[in-house]
Design a protein around this motif. Structure first.
Motif, PDB file in Angstrom:
ATOM      1  N   ASP A 121       0.842  -1.195   0.000  1.00 51.65           N
ATOM      2  CA  ASP A 121       0.000   0.000   0.000  1.00 51.65           C
ATOM      3  C   ASP A 121       0.875   1.242   0.000  1.00 51.65           C
ATOM      4  N   ILE A 122       0.263   2.345  -0.412  1.00 49.06           N
ATOM      5  CA  ILE A 122       1.037   3.587  -0.493  1.00 49.06           C
ATOM      6  C   ILE A 122       0.176   4.794  -0.109  1.00 49.06           C
ATOM      7  N   VAL A 123       0.801   5.775   0.517  1.00 48.66           N
ATOM      8  CA  VAL A 123       0.136   7.050   0.794  1.00 48.66           C
ATOM      9  C   VAL A 123       0.855   8.111  -0.030  1.00 48.66           C
ATOM     10  N   VAL A 124       0.085   8.840  -0.859  1.00 50.10           N
ATOM     11  CA  VAL A 124       0.686   9.923  -1.642  1.00 50.10           C
ATOM     12  C   VAL A 124       0.021  11.249  -1.251  1.00 50.10           C
ATOM     13  N   ALA A 125       0.656  12.351  -1.618  1.00 45.94           N
ATOM     14  CA  ALA A 125       0.108  13.675  -1.287  1.00 45.94           C
ATOM     15  C   ALA A 125      -1.253  13.846  -1.961  1.00 45.94           C
ATOM     16  N   GLU A 126      -2.197  14.438  -1.227  1.00 43.04           N
ATOM     17  CA  GLU A 126      -3.533  14.619  -1.807  1.00 43.04           C
ATOM     18  C   GLU A 126      -3.585  15.848  -2.701  1.00 43.04           C
ATOM     19  N   LYS A 127      -2.724  16.806  -2.395  1.00 43.38           N
ATOM     20  CA  LYS A 127      -2.737  18.006  -3.253  1.00 43.38           C
ATOM     21  C   LYS A 127      -1.307  18.367  -3.651  1.00 43.38           C
ATOM     22  N   GLU A 128      -1.234  19.187  -4.695  1.00 44.17           N
ATOM     23  CA  GLU A 128       0.085  19.625  -5.168  1.00 44.17           C
ATOM     24  C   GLU A 128       0.779  20.461  -4.096  1.00 44.17           C
ATOM     25  N   LYS A 129       2.072  20.408  -4.082  1.00 49.20           N
ATOM     26  CA  LYS A 129       2.889  21.190  -3.141  1.00 49.20           C
ATOM     27  C   LYS A 129       2.560  20.903  -1.678  1.00 49.20           C
ATOM     28  N   ALA A 130       2.084  19.695  -1.409  1.00 50.18           N
ATOM     29  CA  ALA A 130       1.817  19.328  -0.016  1.00 50.18           C
ATOM     30  C   ALA A 130       3.154  19.272   0.720  1.00 50.18           C
ATOM     31  N   LYS A 131       3.085  19.486   2.022  1.00 48.82           N
ATOM     32  CA  LYS A 131       4.314  19.416   2.799  1.00 48.82           C
ATOM     33  C   LYS A 131       4.701  17.954   2.969  1.00 48.82           C
ATOM     34  N   ALA A 132       5.977  17.681   2.800  1.00 44.15           N
ATOM     35  CA  ALA A 132       6.451  16.301   2.953  1.00 44.15           C
ATOM     36  C   ALA A 132       6.118  15.780   4.355  1.00 44.15           C
ATOM     37  N   SER A 133       6.314  16.654   5.354  1.00 44.47           N
ATOM     38  CA  SER A 133       6.101  16.196   6.730  1.00 44.47           C
ATOM     39  C   SER A 133       4.643  15.803   6.961  1.00 44.47           C
ATOM     40  N   SER A 134       3.697  16.494   6.294  1.00 43.81           N
ATOM     41  CA  SER A 134       2.303  16.097   6.542  1.00 43.81           C
ATOM     42  C   SER A 134       1.956  14.795   5.822  1.00 43.81           C
ATOM     43  N   VAL A 135       2.585  14.548   4.658  1.00 43.16           N
ATOM     44  CA  VAL A 135       2.341  13.271   3.976  1.00 43.16           C
ATOM     45  C   VAL A 135       2.859  12.115   4.848  1.00 43.16           C
ATOM     46  N   LEU A 136       4.045  12.316   5.392  1.00 47.60           N
ATOM     47  CA  LEU A 136       4.637  11.236   6.207  1.00 47.60           C
ATOM     48  C   LEU A 136       3.836  11.026   7.493  1.00 47.60           C
ATOM     49  N   SER A 137       3.413  12.120   8.089  1.00 48.62           N
ATOM     50  CA  SER A 137       2.654  12.021   9.330  1.00 48.62           C
ATOM     51  C   SER A 137       1.329  11.291   9.076  1.00 48.62           C
ATOM     52  N   GLN A 138       0.701  11.645   7.968  1.00 51.65           N
ATOM     53  CA  GLN A 138      -0.557  10.993   7.574  1.00 51.65           C
ATOM     54  C   GLN A 138      -0.328   9.485   7.352  1.00 51.65           C
ATOM     55  N   ALA A 139       0.778   9.164   6.693  1.00 49.98           N
ATOM     56  CA  ALA A 139       1.080   7.752   6.411  1.00 49.98           C
ATOM     57  C   ALA A 139       1.298   6.974   7.715  1.00 49.98           C
ATOM     58  N   VAL A 140       2.039   7.576   8.634  1.00 54.53           N
ATOM     59  CA  VAL A 140       2.327   6.861   9.878  1.00 54.53           C
ATOM     60  C   VAL A 140       1.036   6.700  10.701  1.00 54.53           C
ATOM     61  N   LYS A 141       0.164   7.719  10.654  1.00 51.04           N
ATOM     62  CA  LYS A 141      -1.131   7.590  11.340  1.00 51.04           C
ATOM     63  C   LYS A 141      -1.911   6.422  10.756  1.00 51.04           C
ATOM     64  N   ARG A 142      -1.946   6.355   9.413  1.00 48.44           N
ATOM     65  CA  ARG A 142      -2.661   5.248   8.767  1.00 48.44           C
ATOM     66  C   ARG A 142      -2.003   3.914   9.135  1.00 48.44           C
ATOM     67  N   GLY A 143      -0.689   3.926   9.160  1.00 50.50           N
ATOM     68  CA  GLY A 143       0.047   2.708   9.520  1.00 50.50           C
ATOM     69  C   GLY A 143      -0.357   2.217  10.906  1.00 50.50           C
ATOM     70  N   LYS A 144      -0.534   3.174  11.799  1.00 50.33           N
ATOM     71  CA  LYS A 144      -0.877   2.848  13.184  1.00 50.33           C
ATOM     72  C   LYS A 144      -2.319   2.314  13.271  1.00 50.33           C
ATOM     73  N   GLU A 145      -3.214   3.023  12.585  1.00 51.25           N
ATOM     74  CA  GLU A 145      -4.635   2.640  12.647  1.00 51.25           C
ATOM     75  C   GLU A 145      -4.896   1.301  11.970  1.00 51.25           C
ATOM     76  N   GLN A 146      -4.169   1.028  10.908  1.00 47.68           N
ATOM     77  CA  GLN A 146      -4.493  -0.161  10.112  1.00 47.68           C
ATOM     78  C   GLN A 146      -3.511  -1.315  10.321  1.00 47.68           C
ATOM     79  N   GLY A 147      -2.735  -1.236  11.359  1.00 49.49           N
ATOM     80  CA  GLY A 147      -1.892  -2.378  11.732  1.00 49.49           C
ATOM     81  C   GLY A 147      -0.757  -2.713  10.778  1.00 49.49           C
ATOM     82  N   PHE A 148      -0.161  -1.695  10.178  1.00 48.87           N
ATOM     83  CA  PHE A 148       1.011  -1.971   9.345  1.00 48.87           C
ATOM     84  C   PHE A 148       2.223  -2.212  10.250  1.00 48.87           C
ATOM     85  N   ASP A 149       3.136  -3.043   9.766  1.00 49.62           N
ATOM     86  CA  ASP A 149       4.351  -3.309  10.555  1.00 49.62           C
ATOM     87  C   ASP A 149       5.408  -2.236  10.327  1.00 49.62           C
TER      88      ASP A 149
END
Ligand code: GDP
Length: 302
Positions: A157-185
């Motif tokens: 699975d992959i998390v990509v920026a939802e909009k152009e020029k998104a901040k890298a830190s918010s994409v990563l933070s969003q991904a880690v949140k999803r990782g936590k909620e959905q049980g990714f290793d």
């Protein structure tokens, strides 16, 4: 085999050592060691390591510990191996016990970050881990397309920026949140690699590091610096700067299947005290291997 052929140029350079040592005798020590010094410098070992190696050999020779060319050669190989395997350096990935583990991949553009991330995902997935990729290189538009191809190729699975020029830190933070909620290793985070002299890149990396740490305490577990094995000693200042700013925990040396510059591997490990964790030996999914210091030494000194 791939590493062996990748280092053929370094091995050819270093092959002169065998001839040098074949005719070594005590009276010739200074001349032989001077020539050895030249050979090591030409092979990208860098002045600091070269002096360390040569002086250590001189000491052993003068103390009467080394009595033949082949003993000198064996000791030379052992010194290089010792430089590569530092006590306390962990060569395995340290993923901790909290889920998800977070691995940030950093380095300058073109070094092989995205490709290495893809190959690492494949490797960890085969070991049974549930992997989420995060397209944190929001600066280069093609980077997330490239990572999406790797996600498809590896079935991750992959998390990509939802909009152009998104901040890298918010994409990563969003991904880690999803990782936590959905049980990714493991969440594997790609990052931008604009020139290392660009200060805002370093600020961005610091922000990325903080952002993932806010979601999972202790994250990122690993910050792996990707270095192109063909860049020779130029990789040193690059590595130093990344390390000073974000604190690198391990190195991935890529393109060792090309004509890699062997000596600088030893220099970078010695100077930064950071272990090489993986080596890239091609562009395919299976072309990322754990670093084997002994195989490396045998590949550069035939
Ligand atoms: P990034 O800009 O750091 O993300 O670099 P990329 O992952 O896009 O890689 C740059 C180029 O190097 C691509 O063409 C990759 O296929 C290639 N590449 C990356 N790693 C290796 C490797 O280990 N061996 C070879 N031969 N090519 C590699």
């Amino acid at each position: 085999e791939k590493i062996f052929s990748g280092f053929s140029k370094t091995r050819d350079n270093l092959a002169v050592i065998d001839e040098l040592l074949l005719y070594w005798n005590l009276a010739e020590t200074d001349r032989v060691l001077d020539e050895l010094e030249e050979v090591l410098l030409v092979s990208d070992f860098g002045p600091r390591i070269t002096i360390k190696i040569v002086e250590s050999l001189r000491e052993d020779i003068l103390a009467g510990k080394l009595k033949s060319g082949s003993e000198i050669k064996d000791t030379l190989k052992r010194i290089v191996l010792d430089l590569l395997i530092k006590k306390g350096n962990k060569v395995d990935l340290q993923l901790g016990f909290r889920k998800p583990a977070v691995v940030m991949i950093v380095g300058v553009n073109g070094g092989g970050k995205t490709t290495s991330l893809g190959k690492l995902a494949y490797r960890l997935k085969n070991e049974g881990a549930k992997i989420l990729m995060a397209a944190g290189d929001t600066f280069r538009a093609a980077a997330s397309d490239q990572l999406e191809i790797w996600a498809e190729r590896t079935g991750c699975d992959i998390v990509v920026a939802e909009k152009e020029k998104a901040k890298a830190s918010s994409v990563l933070s969003q991904a880690v949140k999803r990782g936590k909620e959905q049980g990714f290793d493991v969440v594997l985070c790609d990052t931008s690699g604009r020139l290392h002299t660009n200060y805002s890149l370093m600020e961005e990396l610091i922000a990325c590091k903080k952002a993932v740490g806010k979601v999972v305490p202790g994250a990122p577990n690993e910050i792996l610096l990707v270095l192109d094995g063909n860049t020779g000693l130029n990789m040193l200042p690059q590595a130093r700067e990344f390390n000073e700013v974000v604190g690198i925990t391990g190195l991935i040396l890529t393109k060792l299947d090309g004509s890699a510059r062997g000596g600088c591997v030893v220099s970078v490990v010695d100077e930064l005290g950071i272990p090489v964790k993986f080596v890239g030996v091609g562009e395919g999914v299976e072309d990322l291997q754990p670093f084997d210091a002994e195989a490396f030494v045998n590949a550069v000194f035939s």
